[in-house]
Design an enzyme around this catalytic site. Structure first.
Site, PDB file in Angstrom:
ATOM      1  N   HIS A  88      24.113  -1.048  15.111  1.00  0.00           N
ATOM      2  CA  HIS A  88      23.434  -1.874  16.129  1.00  0.00           C
ATOM      3  C   HIS A  88      22.724  -1.070  17.204  1.00  0.00           C
ATOM      4  O   HIS A  88      22.146  -1.632  18.121  1.00  0.00           O
ATOM      5  CB  HIS A  88      24.432  -2.839  16.785  1.00  0.00           C
TER       6      HIS A  88
HETATM    7  C1  UD1 Z   1      25.612  -4.268  23.587  1.00  0.00           C
HETATM    8  C2  UD1 Z   1      25.857  -3.050  24.448  1.00  0.00           C
HETATM    9  C3  UD1 Z   1      26.232  -1.871  23.563  1.00  0.00           C
HETATM   10  C4  UD1 Z   1      27.413  -2.221  22.687  1.00  0.00           C
HETATM   11  C5  UD1 Z   1      27.141  -3.497  21.919  1.00  0.00           C
HETATM   12  C6  UD1 Z   1      28.386  -3.900  21.216  1.00  0.00           C
HETATM   13  C7  UD1 Z   1      24.564  -2.732  26.508  1.00  0.00           C
HETATM   14  C8  UD1 Z   1      23.416  -2.022  27.103  1.00  0.00           C
HETATM   15  N1  UD1 Z   1      24.641  -2.661  25.178  1.00  0.00           N
HETATM   16  O1  UD1 Z   1      24.506  -3.993  22.735  1.00  0.00           O
HETATM   17  O2  UD1 Z   1      26.603  -0.769  24.364  1.00  0.00           O
HETATM   18  O3  UD1 Z   1      27.662  -1.168  21.805  1.00  0.00           O
HETATM   19  O4  UD1 Z   1      26.762  -4.551  22.827  1.00  0.00           O
HETATM   20  O5  UD1 Z   1      28.175  -4.831  20.209  1.00  0.00           O
HETATM   21  O6  UD1 Z   1      25.338  -3.330  27.209  1.00  0.00           O
HETATM   22  N2  UD1 Z   1      22.465 -11.299  20.514  1.00  0.00           N
HETATM   23  C9  UD1 Z   1      22.723 -12.512  19.933  1.00  0.00           C
HETATM   24  N3  UD1 Z   1      23.935 -13.083  20.159  1.00  0.00           N
HETATM   25  C10 UD1 Z   1      24.886 -12.528  20.936  1.00  0.00           C
HETATM   26  C11 UD1 Z   1      24.596 -11.286  21.536  1.00  0.00           C
HETATM   27  C12 UD1 Z   1      23.378 -10.685  21.316  1.00  0.00           C
HETATM   28  O7  UD1 Z   1      21.894 -13.064  19.221  1.00  0.00           O
HETATM   29  O8  UD1 Z   1      25.976 -13.099  21.092  1.00  0.00           O
HETATM   30  C13 UD1 Z   1      21.149 -10.633  20.228  1.00  0.00           C
HETATM   31  C14 UD1 Z   1      20.059 -11.036  21.202  1.00  0.00           C
HETATM   32  O9  UD1 Z   1      18.873 -11.081  20.501  1.00  0.00           O
HETATM   33  C15 UD1 Z   1      20.052  -9.836  22.156  1.00  0.00           C
HETATM   34  C16 UD1 Z   1      20.412  -8.672  21.241  1.00  0.00           C
HETATM   35  O10 UD1 Z   1      21.332  -9.230  20.315  1.00  0.00           O
HETATM   36  O11 UD1 Z   1      18.812  -9.667  22.763  1.00  0.00           O
HETATM   37  C17 UD1 Z   1      21.051  -7.522  21.971  1.00  0.00           C
HETATM   38  O12 UD1 Z   1      22.178  -7.933  22.750  1.00  0.00           O
HETATM   39  P1  UD1 Z   1      22.649  -7.070  24.040  1.00  0.00           P
HETATM   40  O13 UD1 Z   1      23.941  -7.585  24.558  1.00  0.00           O
HETATM   41  O14 UD1 Z   1      21.536  -6.937  24.989  1.00  0.00           O
HETATM   42  O15 UD1 Z   1      22.847  -5.630  23.435  1.00  0.00           O
HETATM   43  P2  UD1 Z   1      23.628  -5.156  22.143  1.00  0.00           P
HETATM   44  O16 UD1 Z   1      22.654  -4.516  21.230  1.00  0.00           O
HETATM   45  O17 UD1 Z   1      24.464  -6.278  21.638  1.00  0.00           O
HETATM   46  N1  UDP Z   2      34.190  -5.161  15.077  1.00  0.00           N
HETATM   47  C1  UDP Z   2      34.543  -6.430  14.623  1.00  0.00           C
HETATM   48  N2  UDP Z   2      33.724  -7.039  13.710  1.00  0.00           N
HETATM   49  C2  UDP Z   2      32.602  -6.459  13.215  1.00  0.00           C
HETATM   50  C3  UDP Z   2      32.257  -5.164  13.697  1.00  0.00           C
HETATM   51  C4  UDP Z   2      33.061  -4.550  14.630  1.00  0.00           C
HETATM   52  O1  UDP Z   2      35.560  -6.989  15.033  1.00  0.00           O
HETATM   53  O2  UDP Z   2      31.918  -7.072  12.397  1.00  0.00           O
HETATM   54  C5  UDP Z   2      35.050  -4.521  16.098  1.00  0.00           C
HETATM   55  C6  UDP Z   2      35.509  -3.104  15.795  1.00  0.00           C
HETATM   56  O3  UDP Z   2      36.697  -3.111  15.024  1.00  0.00           O
HETATM   57  C7  UDP Z   2      35.747  -2.566  17.190  1.00  0.00           C
HETATM   58  C8  UDP Z   2      34.651  -3.234  18.017  1.00  0.00           C
HETATM   59  O4  UDP Z   2      34.266  -4.391  17.264  1.00  0.00           O
HETATM   60  O5  UDP Z   2      37.025  -2.958  17.671  1.00  0.00           O
HETATM   61  C9  UDP Z   2      33.484  -2.320  18.230  1.00  0.00           C
HETATM   62  O6  UDP Z   2      32.438  -3.046  18.808  1.00  0.00           O
HETATM   63  P1  UDP Z   2      30.913  -2.666  18.645  1.00  0.00           P
HETATM   64  O7  UDP Z   2      30.717  -1.795  17.475  1.00  0.00           O
HETATM   65  O8  UDP Z   2      30.160  -3.943  18.718  1.00  0.00           O
HETATM   66  O9  UDP Z   2      30.611  -1.899  19.995  1.00  0.00           O
HETATM   67  P2  UDP Z   2      30.692  -0.356  20.450  1.00  0.00           P
HETATM   68  O10 UDP Z   2      32.083   0.105  20.238  1.00  0.00           O
HETATM   69  O11 UDP Z   2      29.686   0.401  19.681  1.00  0.00           O
HETATM   70  O12 UDP Z   2      30.308  -0.393  21.884  1.00  0.00           O
END
Ligand code: UD1
Ligand code: UDP
Length: 369
Positions: free
Chosen positions: A211
């Site tokens: 992601h």
């Molecule tokens: C965010 C965090 C990242 C973390 C990740 C975990 C920041 C800057 N980024 O990234 O550090 O590793 O979460 O998963 O805080 N969206 C949906 N549904 C949701 C959430 C997001 O559709 O419930 C889509 C939207 O299009 C959104 C995009 O995902 O614009 C990105 O979501 P955002 O929370 O901004 O950043 P992540 O890439 O999820």
């Molecule tokens: N995880 C989950 N389902 C998924 C992918 C990840 O439950 O489909 C869990 C994973 O085991 C870990 C956490 O989500 O506990 C990590 O989150 P993510 O990768 O979204 O964020 P990051 O750690 O990169 O910030």
């Protein structure tokens, strides 16, 4: 309310926050005469499979406050969290705000709290990728600079904080709360039926999660990643629970047909926590750019290839099963094939990743808050 009881507000916002606050909640509530604990969900992640499912899986109580900020640009999202959290803090007047990890909700709530003169405790402090183009790196540096208590998950975190001039008196090496959740829920995850329903039980398979903007926001890079999966899928099945950001980009770049045409690649919705633990625990290989997944695979002893140039979690490389693959997907493919052929990096579990980090944190909170 009992006189002298301290009020704690813990913040969750995005997927990796739930498994960090879960263990803290479980330990804090063992001291009802000392602490009143409330949970604030900013709503940074809001899809059912990025949010609600974790409350069920991790046995978290319904949040006391839901801010509903949703998605937006970094500034927009951070600003919205700040405005909404400000109202909560104004009303609740907590003694301390606990923030975890490195997402936008983490830095936003830390800023609000310190500006109101309220102590911030940062759980998972001190991690550094030394790559300031990552939004998380900025969030980590700012949050650590303004926190009063810094709880550190691996030794590099202590070194980094000292290097940045943060007093050692504020920083505590306590271990890894995310691993607390893993230790607690691994037995229950064995009841997951996902592996079976995907036809993976007893087979060699690779789990993928991606992601990060560097991997999924660039159409060329994402297409090359699917090329790599195509090669890999001849050696073992691949299961890829797709993060919503990644699903959106695959759609926008017109890559869905390309992805679904790869034999033995199963694209599925984001998995719940218990299902995902079960998937990882049974895998021959995990390919990821997640922070938390690098740590969880190290704990589980599962080989992990990280498609990034750097990691803020160097212990997973030094002691664990993780390998950084950087830009070059050729390297990643060769390493993946070697692992699937039986050449595994043997790791060990890092110090204090023992399921008791939250206990150590609460012990310190009992003395310091
Ligand atoms: C965010 C965090 C990242 C973390 C990740 C975990 C920041 C800057 N980024 O990234 O550090 O590793 O979460 O998963 O805080 N969206 C949906 N549904 C949701 C959430 C997001 O559709 O419930 C889509 C939207 O299009 C959104 C995009 O995902 O614009 C990105 O979501 P955002 O929370 O901004 O950043 P992540 O890439 O999820
Ligand atoms: N995880 C989950 N389902 C998924 C992918 C990840 O439950 O489909 C869990 C994973 O085991 C870990 C956490 O989500 O506990 C990590 O989150 P993510 O990768 O979204 O964020 P990051 O750690 O990169 O910030």
């Amino acid at each position: 309310m009992l006189a002298g009881r301290k009020k704690i507000l813990s913040v969750v916002g995005a997927r990796p926050n739930f498994m960090k606050v879960g263990p803290l909640h479980r330990v804090i509530r063992q001291f009802p005469e000392k602490f009143l604990h409330k949970v604030v969900h900013t709503g940074q992640h809001y899809d059912e499979r990025m949010s609600k499912i974790f409350f069920e899986d991790l046995e978290l109580p319904k949040p006391d406050f839901y801010l509903g900020v949703g998605s937006g640009s970094h500034s927009e999202q951070t600003a919205k969290v700040m405005i909404e959290f400000d109202h909560v803090v104004e009303r609740e007047r907590p003694d301390i705000v606990i923030v975890v990890g490195d997402v936008n909700s983490t830095v936003a709530c830390s800023l609000v709290a310190v500006k109101k003169g309220i102590k911030v405790a940062h759980v998972e402090a001190g991690l550094r990728s030394f790559d300031r183009s990552m939004p998380e790196e900025i969030n980590r540096i700012v949050t650590d600079a303004i926190s009063e208590l810094l709880f550190v998950s691996e030794p590099s975190g202590m070194t980094n904080l000292v290097r940045e001039g943060i007093s050692e008196k504020k920083a505590f090496f306590v271990g890894n709360v995310m691993i607390d959740s893993l230790v607690y829920f691994l037995p229950k995850s064995r009841q997951s039926g996902l592996r079976n329903s995907l036809g993976l039980d007893g087979r060699n398979y690779t789990v993928v999660t991606l992601h990060r903007p560097t991997n999924v926001d660039d159409p060329l890079r994402l297409a090359k990643i699917f090329d790599m999966f195509e090669h890999l899928s001849s050696s073992a099945s691949i299961v890829f629970p797709i993060h919503p950001r990644t699903r959106k980009q695959i759609g926008e770049f017109g890559l869905m047909r390309r992805a679904t045409a790869i034999p033995s690649l199963q694209l599925i919705d984001p998995a719940g926590y218990l299902d995902f633990l079960a998937l990882m625990a049974g895998a021959s290989l995990v390919v990821t750019d997640s922070g938390g997944v690098q740590e969880e695979t190290t704990f589980l002893g599962i080989p992990c290839l990280t498609l990034r140039q750097s990691t803020e979690r160097p212990i997973t490389i030094e002691q664990g099963t993780n390998q950084l693959c950087g830009e070059d997907l050729g390297i990643a493919l060769r390493r993946a094939q070697a692992i699937l052929g039986g050449e595994k990096k043997i790791g060990r579990i890092p110090e204090l990743w023992d399921g008791r980090a939250a206990e150590r944190i609460v012990e310190i909170l009992l003395k310091q808050v």
